[in-house]
Design an enzyme around this catalytic site. Structure first.
Site, mmCIF file in Angstrom:
data_model
loop_
_atom_site.group_PDB
_atom_site.id
_atom_site.type_symbol
_atom_site.label_atom_id
_atom_site.label_comp_id
_atom_site.label_asym_id
_atom_site.label_seq_id
_atom_site.Cartn_x
_atom_site.Cartn_y
_atom_site.Cartn_z
ATOM 1 N N ASP A 160 -44.839 -32.923 -52.816
ATOM 2 C CA ASP A 160 -44.599 -31.480 -52.780
ATOM 3 C C ASP A 160 -44.591 -30.878 -54.180
ATOM 4 O O ASP A 160 -44.859 -29.682 -54.347
ATOM 5 C CB ASP A 160 -43.264 -31.182 -52.090
ATOM 6 C CG ASP A 160 -43.236 -31.667 -50.660
ATOM 7 O OD1 ASP A 160 -44.171 -31.328 -49.924
ATOM 8 O OD2 ASP A 160 -42.297 -32.386 -50.281
ATOM 9 N N HIS B 260 -37.140 -38.435 -52.761
ATOM 10 C CA HIS B 260 -37.660 -38.430 -51.402
ATOM 11 C C HIS B 260 -36.687 -39.170 -50.502
ATOM 12 O O HIS B 260 -36.013 -40.108 -50.934
ATOM 13 C CB HIS B 260 -39.041 -39.109 -51.348
ATOM 14 C CG HIS B 260 -39.788 -38.845 -50.087
ATOM 15 N ND1 HIS B 260 -39.618 -39.624 -48.956
ATOM 16 C CD2 HIS B 260 -40.696 -37.890 -49.756
ATOM 17 C CE1 HIS B 260 -40.400 -39.158 -48.001
ATOM 18 N NE2 HIS B 260 -41.064 -38.119 -48.456
#
Length: 445
Positions: free
Chosen positions: A379, A321
Site C-alpha cells: 500500500d 503488515h
C-alpha cells in the site's frame, strides 16, 4: 477447464500425530489430531473439541485459526514469501500477465498457448454489461463513492445474469467466474465515469485486459486515447500483485457468504464491501493522505516521533503488515514499477514520491521500526503509483477490488467444491447479563 481438480492429485492435509489437552478441573485428557499441509505451520484439528470437552476455542480476529484448507495461495509472513499455486509472486509479476495469473488461480496451472488464447477470448467477450445497467448507475448520486456503486452493481448482476447463479452446474459456474473477472473493469470504469459526469465508454475487444480498463476510464468520445504500453504493463502488474492474498478479511467474507449457498455475484459483492474498510483495501488511500499531511521532508522527524508515541493517534500508514513480519515482496516489485510510471508520464520530481522515499529510508534505519520489523508494504507504493496514472483517491480501492476479483472467485470456486464445506458458524464468549426477570414498563425506573 473447470473439471480439473488439483486437490485429487495433491492430496488432503495429512495427520502427523496429536496434542494432548488436559482438563485440570476433572483430570481428563483429550487427544487432538495434528495436521500438516504441504508447507507452513502444523495445525491442531479442533473440530471435535466442543463435542468431546464442552469447550470452544477463543480467538478474536481468527489470528490463530485455520478456517479451511486451500491449494491456492501460500504466504509466509516471517520470510516474506508469497506464492500462487507454488509460483513466486516475483516470477509471476515479471513474466506473466494478469489473465495468465487468473487462469493459474482458477484452474491450478499456468495456461499453455492454446489455453491462454481460449481464456483470453472468453474473458474479452464477456466484458460488456447489460445495457439496462446504465439505468442502475443513474440511481446513484453523482458524488457516491465508487465502492458504494460497485457493491450495488456487482450484487445486482444476479438479476441480469440469473442463469449464472446456478453454480451447481459446472458450465454455469465456469460462466459466472469468467463473467465476474471480465465485467469488473467495465463496472469500475463506469463508476469513475459516472462520478465525473463523463459518458460511459464501451470495452473494446482488440485491447488487453489492463489496456481496456485504462481506455474505458480515461478516453472520451471527442478525441483518441493513446494507450501507453508501459502504463498498461504497470497497471497489469498492479492487478497481479493484488490478485490473491490467502485468507484475508475480504476473502474470508466471500467464503463465509458462499458457505450459506449465496449466488456468486452476492458473494463477491460481500467481498467488495469488506475490502472497502480503511484497514483493508483503503490503506493505500490512507498512505497518500498521510504523505500530504506530512507535507515536506523536513517535517518527517516530527511525524516519526509522533508515530513512536503511543499516546499520539498518528500512525505511519503503509508500514508493517498483519501477516508479513518481513519486507512485503509485493512492495519490492511495486517500488520499481512506481519509478517506471513516473518516468513514463514525465514526472521527474514528484514531491510525494521524494517524500515517500525519504520516509522509507529513515524508517528502515530507525531502531524503533527495525526492531518491530515495520517495513513498507504494498500500500505504501500503490497509492503513489495510482496517483501518477491520474486516478482520484476514491478509485484506489475499486482498482484493488478489480485485481482481487480473480482471487475471490478462485477461493469461492474451491470452497463450493470442497466435500467438507458447511455453513460457517463462529461461536462466542458471552459476557452479557445472565437470565433475569422481565420488568414491566410501569415498574421500570
Amino acid at each position: 477447464m473447470d473439471t480439473v481438480d488439483t486437490r485429487a492429485t495433491l492430496g488432503d492435509p495429512s495427520k502427523c500425530g496429536h496434542v494432548t489437552l488436559i482438563d485440570h478441573a476433572t483430570g481428563k485428557q483429550y487427544d487432538l489430531p495434528v495436521l500438516q499441509g504441504s508447507e507452513g505451520p502444523k495445525v491442531i484439528d479442533v473440530q471435535r473439541l466442543y463435542r468431546d470437552t464442552g469447550y470452544f476455542t477463543y480467538d478474536p480476529g481468527y489470528t490463530s485459526t485455520g478456517s479451511c484448507d486451500s491449494q491456492i495461495t501460500f504466504l509466509d509472513g516471517e520470510k516474506g514469501i508469497l506464492r500462487h499455486r507454488g509460483y513466486a509472486i516475483e516470477d509471476l509479476a515479471e513474466h506473466s500477465d494478469y489473465l495468465e495469473v487468473c487462469h493459474l488461480l482458477l484452474y491450478g496451472e499456468l495456461p499453455n498457448a492454446g489455453q491462454k488464447a481460449e481464456f483470453e477470448h472468453d474473458i474479452t467477450y464477456h466484458t460488456m454489461l447489460h445495457e439496462q445497467l446504465q439505468y442502475f448507475y443513474r440511481g446513484f448520486r453523482r458524488d457516491a463513492h465508487p465502492m458504494a456503486v460497485m457493491v450495488g452493481v456487482v450484487g445486482a448482476l444476479s438479476a441480469f445474469y440469473p442463469d449464472s447463479t446456478d453454480f451447481h452446474d459446472v458450465q454455469k459456474r465456469r460462466l459466472a467466474t469468467h463473467q465476474l473477472i471480465a465485467k469488473m473493469p467495465t463496472i469500475a470504469a463506469m463508476a469513475y465515469k459516472y462520478s465525473v459526469g463523463q459518458p460511459f465508454v464501451y470495452p473494446r475487444n482488440d485491447l488487453s485486459y489492463a489496456g481496456n480498463f485504462l481506455h474505458m476510464t480515461f478516453s472520451v468520445p471527442s478525441e483518441d486515447y493513446k494507450i501507453s504500453p508501459a502504463l498498461v504493463r504497470a497497471m497489469d502488474r498492479i492487478f497481479i500483485l493484488h490478485a490473491d492474498h490467502e485468507q484475508n478479511a475480504s476473502t474470508s467474507t466471500v467464503r463465509m457468504a458462499s458457505s450459506s449457498g449465496a449466488n456468486p455475484f452476492a458473494c463477491i459483492a460481500a467481498g467488495i464491501a469488506s475490502l472497502w474498510g480503511p484497514a483493508h483495501g483503503g490503506a493505500n488511500q490512507a498512505v497518500l493522505t498521510m504523505l500530504q499531511e506530512i507535507g515536506t521532508k523536513d517535517h518527517i522527524p516530527e511525524f516519526i516521533k509522533r508515530a513512536k508515541d503511543k499516546n499520539d493517534p498518528f500512525r505511519l500508514m503503509g508500514f508493517g503488515h498483519r501477516v508479513y513480519k518481513n519486507y512485503d515482496p509485493r512492495a519490492t516489485i511495486l517500488r520499481t514499477s512506481t519509478h517506471e510510471v513516473l518516468e513514463e508520464v514525465g514526472i521527474k520530481d514528484e514531491p510525494l514520491l521524494d517524500l515517500a522515499m525519504e520516509l522509507e529510508k529513515i524508517a528502515l534505519e530507525d531502531e524503533y521500526f527495525v526492531e518491530r520489523k515495520l517495513f513498507p508494504n504494498v500500500d505504501f507504493y500503490s497509492g503513489i503509483t495510482l496517483k501518477a496514472f491520474g486516478f482520484p483517491t476514491s478509485m484506489f480501492t475499486p482498482i484493488f477490488a478489480l485485481g482481487r476479483t480473480a482471487g475471490w472467485v478462485s477461493q469461492w470456486k474451491e470452497m463450493i467444491k470442497d466435500p467438507q464445506q458447511k455453513i460457517d458458524r463462529p461461536r462466542q464468549l458471552y459476557t452479557g447479563h445472565q437470565a433475569r426477570p422481565y420488568v414491566h414498563l410501569d415498574q421500570r425506573l
